[in-house]
Design a protein around this motif. Structure first.
Motif, PDB file in Angstrom:
ATOM      1  N   CYS A  19       0.868  -1.176   0.000  1.00 44.72           N
ATOM      2  CA  CYS A  19       0.000   0.000   0.000  1.00 44.72           C
ATOM      3  C   CYS A  19       0.906   1.229   0.000  1.00 44.72           C
ATOM      4  CB  CYS A  19      -0.893  -0.003   1.229  1.00 44.72           C
ATOM      5  SG  CYS A  19      -2.013  -1.414   1.313  1.00 44.72           S
ATOM      6  N   PHE A  20       0.806   2.032  -1.037  1.00 47.93           N
ATOM      7  CA  PHE A  20       1.701   3.166  -1.210  1.00 47.93           C
ATOM      8  C   PHE A  20       0.928   4.383  -1.702  1.00 47.93           C
ATOM      9  CE2 PHE A  20       1.086   1.721  -5.448  1.00 47.93           C
ATOM     10  CZ  PHE A  20       1.281   2.829  -6.257  1.00 47.93           C
ATOM     11  N   THR A  21       1.609   5.515  -1.755  1.00 46.88           N
ATOM     12  CA  THR A  21       1.097   6.704  -2.435  1.00 46.88           C
ATOM     13  C   THR A  21       2.246   7.289  -3.252  1.00 46.88           C
ATOM     14  OG1 THR A  21       1.616   8.142  -0.553  1.00 46.88           O
ATOM     15  CG2 THR A  21      -0.642   7.295  -0.693  1.00 46.88           C
ATOM     16  N   PRO A  22       1.937   7.850  -4.411  1.00 45.07           N
ATOM     17  CA  PRO A  22       2.982   8.492  -5.215  1.00 45.07           C
ATOM     18  C   PRO A  22       3.591   9.662  -4.420  1.00 45.07           C
ATOM     19  CG  PRO A  22       0.982   8.191  -6.504  1.00 45.07           C
ATOM     20  CD  PRO A  22       0.637   7.873  -5.072  1.00 45.07           C
ATOM     21  N   GLY A  23       4.873   9.852  -4.578  1.00 45.10           N
ATOM     22  CA  GLY A  23       5.557  10.940  -3.903  1.00 45.10           C
ATOM     23  C   GLY A  23       6.003  10.613  -2.491  1.00 45.10           C
ATOM     24  N   CYS A  24       5.715   9.427  -2.015  1.00 42.91           N
ATOM     25  CA  CYS A  24       6.118   8.995  -0.675  1.00 42.91           C
ATOM     26  C   CYS A  24       7.564   8.499  -0.758  1.00 42.91           C
ATOM     27  CB  CYS A  24       5.172   7.894  -0.200  1.00 42.91           C
ATOM     28  SG  CYS A  24       5.778   6.899   1.169  1.00 42.91           S
ATOM     29  N   GLY A  25       8.468   9.163  -0.057  1.00 43.96           N
ATOM     30  CA  GLY A  25       9.883   8.780  -0.081  1.00 43.96           C
ATOM     31  C   GLY A  25      10.146   7.360   0.391  1.00 43.96           C
ATOM     32  N   PRO A  26       9.640   6.975   1.571  1.00 41.20           N
ATOM     33  CA  PRO A  26       9.849   5.598   2.019  1.00 41.20           C
ATOM     34  C   PRO A  26       9.237   4.565   1.072  1.00 41.20           C
ATOM     35  CG  PRO A  26       9.230   6.984   3.876  1.00 41.20           C
ATOM     36  CD  PRO A  26       9.046   7.801   2.628  1.00 41.20           C
ATOM     37  N   CYS A  27       8.116   4.926   0.439  1.00 39.81           N
ATOM     38  CA  CYS A  27       7.493   4.016  -0.538  1.00 39.81           C
ATOM     39  C   CYS A  27       8.432   3.815  -1.728  1.00 39.81           C
ATOM     40  CB  CYS A  27       6.155   4.578  -1.036  1.00 39.81           C
ATOM     41  SG  CYS A  27       4.907   4.821   0.243  1.00 39.81           S
ATOM     42  N   ALA A  28       9.023   4.908  -2.177  1.00 40.28           N
ATOM     43  CA  ALA A  28       9.946   4.837  -3.310  1.00 40.28           C
ATOM     44  C   ALA A  28      11.187   4.023  -2.951  1.00 40.28           C
ATOM     45  CB  ALA A  28      10.335   6.244  -3.756  1.00 40.28           C
ATOM     46  N   ALA A  29      11.641   4.131  -1.705  1.00 40.41           N
ATOM     47  CA  ALA A  29      12.806   3.366  -1.269  1.00 40.41           C
ATOM     48  C   ALA A  29      12.489   1.866  -1.176  1.00 40.41           C
ATOM     49  CB  ALA A  29      13.291   3.875   0.092  1.00 40.41           C
ATOM     50  N   LEU A  30      11.270   1.538  -0.796  1.00 41.87           N
ATOM     51  CA  LEU A  30      10.863   0.150  -0.643  1.00 41.87           C
ATOM     52  C   LEU A  30      10.576  -0.532  -1.985  1.00 41.87           C
ATOM     53  CD1 LEU A  30      10.182  -2.090   1.392  1.00 41.87           C
ATOM     54  CD2 LEU A  30       7.859  -1.163   1.492  1.00 41.87           C
ATOM     55  N   ALA A  31      10.132   0.236  -2.961  1.00 35.23           N
ATOM     56  CA  ALA A  31       9.700  -0.331  -4.250  1.00 35.23           C
ATOM     57  C   ALA A  31      10.733  -1.245  -4.909  1.00 35.23           C
ATOM     58  CB  ALA A  31       9.271   0.783  -5.199  1.00 35.23           C
ATOM     59  N   PRO A  32      11.999  -0.841  -5.056  1.00 38.92           N
ATOM     60  CA  PRO A  32      12.947  -1.743  -5.711  1.00 38.92           C
ATOM     61  C   PRO A  32      13.223  -3.016  -4.910  1.00 38.92           C
ATOM     62  CG  PRO A  32      14.065   0.274  -5.023  1.00 38.92           C
ATOM     63  CD  PRO A  32      12.598   0.461  -4.767  1.00 38.92           C
ATOM     64  N   ILE A  33      13.140  -2.922  -3.598  1.00 40.86           N
ATOM     65  CA  ILE A  33      13.330  -4.114  -2.755  1.00 40.86           C
ATOM     66  C   ILE A  33      12.189  -5.092  -3.009  1.00 40.86           C
ATOM     67  CG2 ILE A  33      13.419  -4.961  -0.366  1.00 40.86           C
ATOM     68  CD1 ILE A  33      14.672  -2.171   0.339  1.00 40.86           C
ATOM     69  N   LEU A  34      10.964  -4.571  -3.052  1.00 43.26           N
ATOM     70  CA  LEU A  34       9.808  -5.427  -3.326  1.00 43.26           C
ATOM     71  C   LEU A  34       9.850  -6.006  -4.736  1.00 43.26           C
ATOM     72  CD1 LEU A  34       6.969  -3.417  -1.583  1.00 43.26           C
ATOM     73  CD2 LEU A  34       8.051  -5.531  -0.805  1.00 43.26           C
ATOM     74  N   ASP A  35      10.310  -5.205  -5.693  1.00 44.85           N
ATOM     75  CA  ASP A  35      10.429  -5.704  -7.075  1.00 44.85           C
ATOM     76  C   ASP A  35      11.412  -6.870  -7.137  1.00 44.85           C
ATOM     77  OD1 ASP A  35       8.618  -3.782  -7.935  1.00 44.85           O
ATOM     78  OD2 ASP A  35      10.169  -2.418  -8.704  1.00 44.85           O
ATOM     79  N   THR A  36      12.518  -6.752  -6.422  1.00 46.07           N
ATOM     80  CA  THR A  36      13.518  -7.818  -6.393  1.00 46.07           C
ATOM     81  C   THR A  36      12.945  -9.068  -5.718  1.00 46.07           C
ATOM     82  OG1 THR A  36      15.332  -6.230  -6.355  1.00 46.07           O
ATOM     83  CG2 THR A  36      15.821  -8.453  -5.574  1.00 46.07           C
ATOM     84  N   LEU A  37      12.264  -8.875  -4.579  1.00 46.61           N
ATOM     85  CA  LEU A  37      11.654 -10.012  -3.892  1.00 46.61           C
ATOM     86  C   LEU A  37      10.605 -10.689  -4.771  1.00 46.61           C
ATOM     87  CD1 LEU A  37      11.129  -8.871  -0.190  1.00 46.61           C
ATOM     88  CD2 LEU A  37      12.728 -10.570  -1.066  1.00 46.61           C
ATOM     89  N   ALA A  38       9.807  -9.889  -5.458  1.00 50.55           N
ATOM     90  CA  ALA A  38       8.772 -10.449  -6.338  1.00 50.55           C
ATOM     91  C   ALA A  38       9.405 -11.334  -7.398  1.00 50.55           C
ATOM     92  CB  ALA A  38       7.968  -9.328  -6.983  1.00 50.55           C
ATOM     93  N   ASP A  39      10.533 -10.902  -7.929  1.00 51.27           N
ATOM     94  CA  ASP A  39      11.223 -11.680  -8.953  1.00 51.27           C
ATOM     95  C   ASP A  39      11.868 -12.934  -8.359  1.00 51.27           C
ATOM     96  OD1 ASP A  39      11.973 -11.942 -11.695  1.00 51.27           O
ATOM     97  OD2 ASP A  39      14.028 -11.393 -11.121  1.00 51.27           O
ATOM     98  N   GLU A  40      12.542 -12.776  -7.232  1.00 52.28           N
ATOM     99  CA  GLU A  40      13.241 -13.901  -6.595  1.00 52.28           C
ATOM    100  C   GLU A  40      12.286 -14.958  -6.051  1.00 52.28           C
ATOM    101  OE1 GLU A  40      15.593 -12.176  -3.478  1.00 52.28           O
ATOM    102  OE2 GLU A  40      17.059 -11.320  -4.868  1.00 52.28           O
ATOM    103  N   LEU A  41      11.140 -14.523  -5.557  1.00 54.76           N
ATOM    104  CA  LEU A  41      10.211 -15.433  -4.876  1.00 54.76           C
ATOM    105  C   LEU A  41       8.937 -15.690  -5.677  1.00 54.76           C
ATOM    106  CD1 LEU A  41      10.513 -13.844  -1.315  1.00 54.76           C
ATOM    107  CD2 LEU A  41      11.689 -15.881  -2.167  1.00 54.76           C
ATOM    108  N   LYS A  42       8.985 -15.487  -6.982  1.00 54.07           N
ATOM    109  CA  LYS A  42       7.763 -15.558  -7.796  1.00 54.07           C
ATOM    110  C   LYS A  42       7.029 -16.895  -7.698  1.00 54.07           C
ATOM    111  CE  LYS A  42      10.500 -16.266 -11.894  1.00 54.07           C
ATOM    112  NZ  LYS A  42      11.132 -15.505 -12.943  1.00 54.07           N
ATOM    113  N   GLU A  43       7.722 -17.961  -7.361  1.00 53.30           N
ATOM    114  CA  GLU A  43       7.064 -19.264  -7.210  1.00 53.30           C
ATOM    115  C   GLU A  43       6.408 -19.409  -5.838  1.00 53.30           C
ATOM    116  OE1 GLU A  43       6.836 -21.422  -9.757  1.00 53.30           O
ATOM    117  OE2 GLU A  43       7.935 -19.960 -10.955  1.00 53.30           O
ATOM    118  N   GLN A  44       6.828 -18.584  -4.873  1.00 51.21           N
ATOM    119  CA  GLN A  44       6.353 -18.705  -3.496  1.00 51.21           C
ATOM    120  C   GLN A  44       5.436 -17.584  -3.049  1.00 51.21           C
ATOM    121  OE1 GLN A  44      10.682 -19.004  -2.248  1.00 51.21           O
ATOM    122  NE2 GLN A  44       9.670 -20.089  -0.595  1.00 51.21           N
TER     123      GLN A  44
END
Length: 101
Positions: A19-44
């Protein structure tokens, strides 16, 4: 409105909703981490993103009071939430504690 219930019902794995909002700094910082996790854990784990600014009913329904907030669903049920940015290690630990990975 984004229907979390539909996203969760369609998934055969646990679902992590960012759950995010555009322009949120912490959201922007978390996004690439979540993108990486989504890719790494896509089967789980399925990872979805919801702009709660554009979908305030989602924030109300799940008690989202700050962003970023992560909602974890297992077997179609909301099992955990966490608010604030986190490192990859912290997220893996949190997901593991709830049996999502």
């Amino acid at each position: 409105m984004t229907d979390i219930g539909v996203l969760v019902a369609r998934s055969t794995t646990p679902v992590l909703v960012d759950c995010f909002t555009p322009g949120c700094g912490p959201c922007a910082a978390l996004a690439p981490i979540l993108d990486t996790l989504a890719d790494e854990l896509k089967e789980q784990l399925a990872v979805e993103k919801i702009d709660v600014g554009a979908n305030p009913e989602v924030a109300k329904l799940y008690g989202v009071r700050g962003v970023p907030t992560l909602l974890l669903f297992k077997d179609g049920k909301h099992v955990a939430s966490r608010t604030g940015a986190a490192s990859r290690t912290q997220l893996i630990t949190w997901l593991s504690a709830h049996g999502a990975v």
